[in-house]
Structures are given as structure tokens and as C-alpha cells.
Write an enzyme that holds these catalytic residues in place. Structure first.
Site, mmCIF file in Angstrom:
data_model
loop_
_atom_site.group_PDB
_atom_site.id
_atom_site.type_symbol
_atom_site.label_atom_id
_atom_site.label_comp_id
_atom_site.label_asym_id
_atom_site.label_seq_id
_atom_site.Cartn_x
_atom_site.Cartn_y
_atom_site.Cartn_z
ATOM 1 N N GLN A 250 0.819 -1.215 0.000
ATOM 2 C CA GLN A 250 0.000 0.000 0.000
ATOM 3 C C GLN A 250 0.849 1.260 0.000
ATOM 4 O OE1 GLN A 250 -3.581 -0.156 -0.251
ATOM 5 N NE2 GLN A 250 -2.813 -2.178 -0.796
ATOM 6 N N HIS A 253 1.406 3.227 -3.265
ATOM 7 C CA HIS A 253 0.401 4.105 -3.865
ATOM 8 C C HIS A 253 0.930 5.524 -4.041
ATOM 9 C CE1 HIS A 253 -3.495 2.096 -4.476
ATOM 10 N NE2 HIS A 253 -3.088 1.252 -3.550
ATOM 11 N N GLU A 318 -8.287 3.103 6.745
ATOM 12 C CA GLU A 318 -8.995 2.604 5.567
ATOM 13 C C GLU A 318 -8.949 1.074 5.473
ATOM 14 O OE1 GLU A 318 -8.671 3.272 0.714
ATOM 15 O OE2 GLU A 318 -6.961 3.719 2.009
ATOM 16 N N HIS A 319 -7.740 0.523 5.392
ATOM 17 C CA HIS A 319 -7.555 -0.929 5.303
ATOM 18 C C HIS A 319 -6.956 -1.434 6.603
ATOM 19 C CE1 HIS A 319 -6.787 0.542 1.047
ATOM 20 N NE2 HIS A 319 -7.794 -0.294 0.858
ATOM 21 N N ASP A 352 -8.334 -4.454 -3.145
ATOM 22 C CA ASP A 352 -8.052 -3.400 -4.121
ATOM 23 C C ASP A 352 -8.367 -3.833 -5.542
ATOM 24 O OD1 ASP A 352 -7.199 -1.515 -2.331
ATOM 25 O OD2 ASP A 352 -5.060 -1.865 -2.636
ATOM 26 N N HIS A 412 -48.112 26.513 10.316
ATOM 27 C CA HIS A 412 -48.188 25.059 10.375
ATOM 28 C C HIS A 412 -49.471 24.630 11.096
ATOM 29 C CE1 HIS A 412 -43.944 25.400 9.353
ATOM 30 N NE2 HIS A 412 -43.818 24.086 9.290
#
Length: 433
Positions: A250, A253, A318-319, A352, A412
Site C-alpha cells: 500500500q 500508492h 482505511e484498510h 483493491d 403550520h
């Protein structure tokens, strides 16, 4: 108490770089609002060295590009999209429309309506991320979105043929070779050549993420996203080689992608650090993975699994990959994550690329309040109501009058009064000539 064997750079350094991103994005969006296509073309030329006669690919161009992709790649794309489609359909099946009668003649209902148009952003600056086409377009089509606009940038001046093929096979209605802030802004506000969409989904770099953040409200977005994150949770039974490989998987990335290990074993922590340092020099993507590990890598050693899970939830990453003797315990013990990957047989890269769950997931702590992209993100859950029984109309009308006047909402209250008057002949003292 956790012992930190490896620290990340101070948060203040990250914040400073984000301030510059915000300023740049604000200017680009304002320019595209004012000048439309001309501004889009100028920024595409500036950032991507790309200025074709039309950024939108014609059907003939798409067919020609798809035909150039090797058959094995096409077969693999179809297989993965089948996995994504199957999971998305199961998600859709879990959603229920209903209508209930809560009082005599009072019917309340819920419906799920797809957004009419969605934009799918498919990154391509560093890598041709074909998988993002599966995640955004296939899921939108399963939800029933009638118009899906796919935007992806050229890579070094070349058409990313496999990405175009993935977008086409996923069901995109329009495919544009356009990237960055200019793509997000064009899809959001519209230009002379592009009709705006209702919602934008898909990952991207810091500029793309910031553009989505600034345009949210004017257009819907899937979630606020930042650099890819991985958190590996390991005990003494884990393999440090696997931990290191997965952390680097990862980190590649981008240079701002956090990769963090939390473990109950100091020995495993030290061995994992050593394996990372051994593997990094030989990685073809070390120019990205190296700075990511250097600046954003962290290693924490805790005493117990209770501390491990508690600290993991604080990260809200995230992961989260769980390499412990009983990985499914994380399902019970954790509440803040984008996606869990349980056991050594399940790597984050499966999520992924191939397994079928969606890889568009919350980062920067957003897992504290949202999950990732799913079929429901493309649906508007709406309600409706109907009152046909006069007794219920009387009851609700009188109640509405009283409740509204407590809040000093006379208009109302009168609307409720009228229903009671129509159903039961109640007087309307405020309606005197």
C-alpha cells in the site's frame, strides 16, 4: 502503554502541504465556473500535456481502443467485474422498500431512487487504476443509475487502453480522457460540452480529493478521501515477511500513504522493520514506497490484544489487515475501519483488485462516521405518506395544531386545523372575514 519503534512525520508538516493544495484547487474551480471548456482545456494542457479535439471518446474510438487490449486482460477485467457486480447485487437485495399502516388510513412508505447521473473518477497519474472503474461504474449501474460519466487522465500523453476498456465493459455511458481537478469540476458544475452529474465517486490524489471536498453540497460525493492507508495488526504468530510485503503493497500508492503496524510482539516488530528495509531497495515502485515508509510509516508494540484493538480503532484506518491467531475476533472488537482483511490468506491487495468488495474506502479518520462506497451510495432513500381515514385526519390535524403552536408556528398549525375542519367540522376561529 504502546511503545513506538517508528514514528511518522509531525502532523503539522502534512497540514502545511494541504493548505497549498486547497488554494490551488479553489482557483481552478473558480476559473472553470467562469470560462468552462476553455479553462478545462487550459488545465489539461498544463497538468497532463493533453489537448485533443474532443476529450470525450466517441463510440468508434472506444471500440478501437478496447480492440487493442490483450484478450487475457479483457477476460480478467470481466471476471473481476463479475465479482464486484455480484457483491453489489447482494447489497442491493439487502435494502428493502416498504409501506406500513401506522394508524387507520395512514400509510407511510420508503423508496430507493437511483441518482440520475453519476461521475466516476478513475485515477491514472501514476498508475492505470482499472480497478477503480469496476468499483465506481459497476456499482452505479447495479444501483440503476441511468447516466454514468467516466473520467480518467492520459498517462504521459498516452491513452490508458486497459482503463478505457474497463470503463466500457463496466457500462459507462460517456468516457472522457480528462483528469485532475478539471475533471471533477467539469462533472460537478458542467461546461458547454459536459452536462453536470448529481454525484461523483472514486479515489484520486490530494487535488482530486480537495476538489470533491470543496464541491460537496453542489454535487454529492461518495466520501472524503485522502492517501491510501494500511494498518496491519499482528501477534507473535504472524510472519514478519508477510507483514513487510503487505505494508509496502500500500505504501507504493504514493509518498504520502501511511503504512502502520501494531503488534503484541516486539520481536515481530523489529523483524518486520528489517524486512521492509531489505525489500525496499529492490521494489520498482521504491520512489513512492520509500518516502511513504520513511515519512508516514509507524510501528507500535502493545502488551495485549485488548490494547491492540483499542489502538487500531483510534487510527480508524482505511484498510485493516488482521494477522493474528484468531483474526475474526476483530469483527467483534473493532468498530472504526473502512474494511477488514482477516487472516494471512486475505491481503488488502485482494480488496483493491479482485475479490469483489469495493475499494473506495474512507481515509483520514473518516471511518469514524462512514463506511466505503457501496450500492446504497447511489440511491436516494425517500419517504412518502398518505392519510385517507377521516378519524385519523381529525386526530392528526388537531395534534398538529397543538404541537405547532407550542413552537409558535401558526402557519403550520392552521394547515393542521384545516384538515380537522374538513374531516370533522372543527371551527376555524382564525378564518373570520
Amino acid at each position: 502503554m504502546a511503545t513506538i519503534l517508528k514514528h511518522a512525520v509531525p502532523r503539522s508538516e502534512v497540514t502545511a502541504s494541504l493548505d497549498q493544495v486547497r488554494e490551488t484547487v479553489t482557483g481552478v474551480i473558480a476559473d472553470i465556473r467562469e470560462r468552462g471548456d476553455a479553462a478545462v482545456r487550459a488545465y489539461s494542457e498544463k497538468f497532463d500535456k493533453w489537448s485533443p479535439d474532443s476529450f470525450r471518446l466517441s463510440d468508434e474510438e472506444v471500440e478501437k481502443i478496447v480492440a487493442s487490449v490483450p484478450q487475457q486482460v479483457i477476460d480478467d477485467i470481466r471476471f473481476v467485474q463479475d465479482q464486484v457486480r455480484t457483491f453489489a447485487r447482494h447489497q442491493l437485495d439487502s435494502l428493502r422498500e416498504f409501506e406500513v399502516e401506522t394508524l387507520p388510513g395512514v400509510r407511510l412508505g420508503q423508496k430507493h431512487i437511483p441518482v440520475q447521473a453519476a461521475g466516476a473518477y478513475i485515477p491514472g497519474g501514476r498508475y492505470p487504476l482499472t480497478a477503480s472503474a469496476h468499483m465506481t461504474i459497476v456499482t452505479a449501474k447495479v444501483a440503476g443509475v441511468s447516466r454514468v460519466v467516466a473520467c480518467t487522465p492520459p498517462i504521459h500523453g498516452e491513452i490508458p487502453a486497459a482503463t478505457v476498456a474497463a470503463a466500457h465493459l463496466a457500462g459507462a455511458d460517456e468516457i472522457w480522457l480528462l483528469g485532475g481537478v478539471q475533471a471533477v469540476a467539469a462533472m460537478s458544475v458542467g461546461t458547454e460540452s459536459m452536462r453536470p452529474v448529481n454525484l461523483i465517486a472514486g479515489p484520486g490524489n490530494a487535488y482530486v480529493a480537495e476538489a470533491k471536498r470543496q464541491l460537496f453540497g453542489e454535487v454529492g460525493i461518495d466520501l472524503f478521501a485522502g492517501p491510501t492507508e494500511i494498518l496491519v495488526l499482528a501477534d507473535e504468530h504472524a510472519d514478519p515477511f508477510v507483514c513487510a510485503v503487505d505494508l509496502l503493497s500500500q505504501a507504493e500508492h504514493g509518498p504520502d500513504s501511511p503504512a502502520v503496524l501494531i503488534t503484541t510482539s516486539r520481536e515481530l516488530a523489529e523483524q518486520t522493520i528489517a524486512e521492509v528495509e531489505r525489500l525496499l531497495p529492490g521494489m520498482p515502485t521504491r520512489d513512492f514506497a520509500g518516502p511513504a515508509w520513511r515519512d508516514h510509516g509507524q510501528v507500535h508494540v502493545v502488551d495485549t490484544l485488548d490494547e491492540l484493538y483499542a489502538l487500531a480503532d483510534e487510527f480508524a484506518f482505511e484498510h485493516v489487515e488482521v494477522l493474528t491467531a484468531e483474526p475474526r475476533l476483530a469483527l467483534e472488537r473493532m468498530t472504526q475501519y473502512g474494511a477488514l482483511f482477516l487472516g494471512e490468506g486475505t491481503c488488502v491487495s485482494f480488496g483493491d483488485k479482485v475479490i469483489g468488495t469495493n475499494h473506495v474506502l474512507p481515509t483520514r479518520g473518516a471511518a469514524r462516521y462512514t463506511g466505503g462506497l457501496w450500492v446504497g451510495k447511489y440511491l436516494k432513500t425517500v419517504t412518502y405518506q398518505e392519510v385517507t381515514d377521516t378519524d385519523s385526519q381529525t386526530l392528526l390535524g388537531r395534534l398538529c395544531g397543538r404541537a405547532a403552536r407550542v413552537e409558535l408556528f401558526e402557519g403550520h398549525a392552521r394547515s393542521g386545523d384545516v384538515r380537522a375542519a374538513k374531516a370533522a367540522g372543527d371551527e376555524l376561529p382564525w378564518n373570520t372575514p
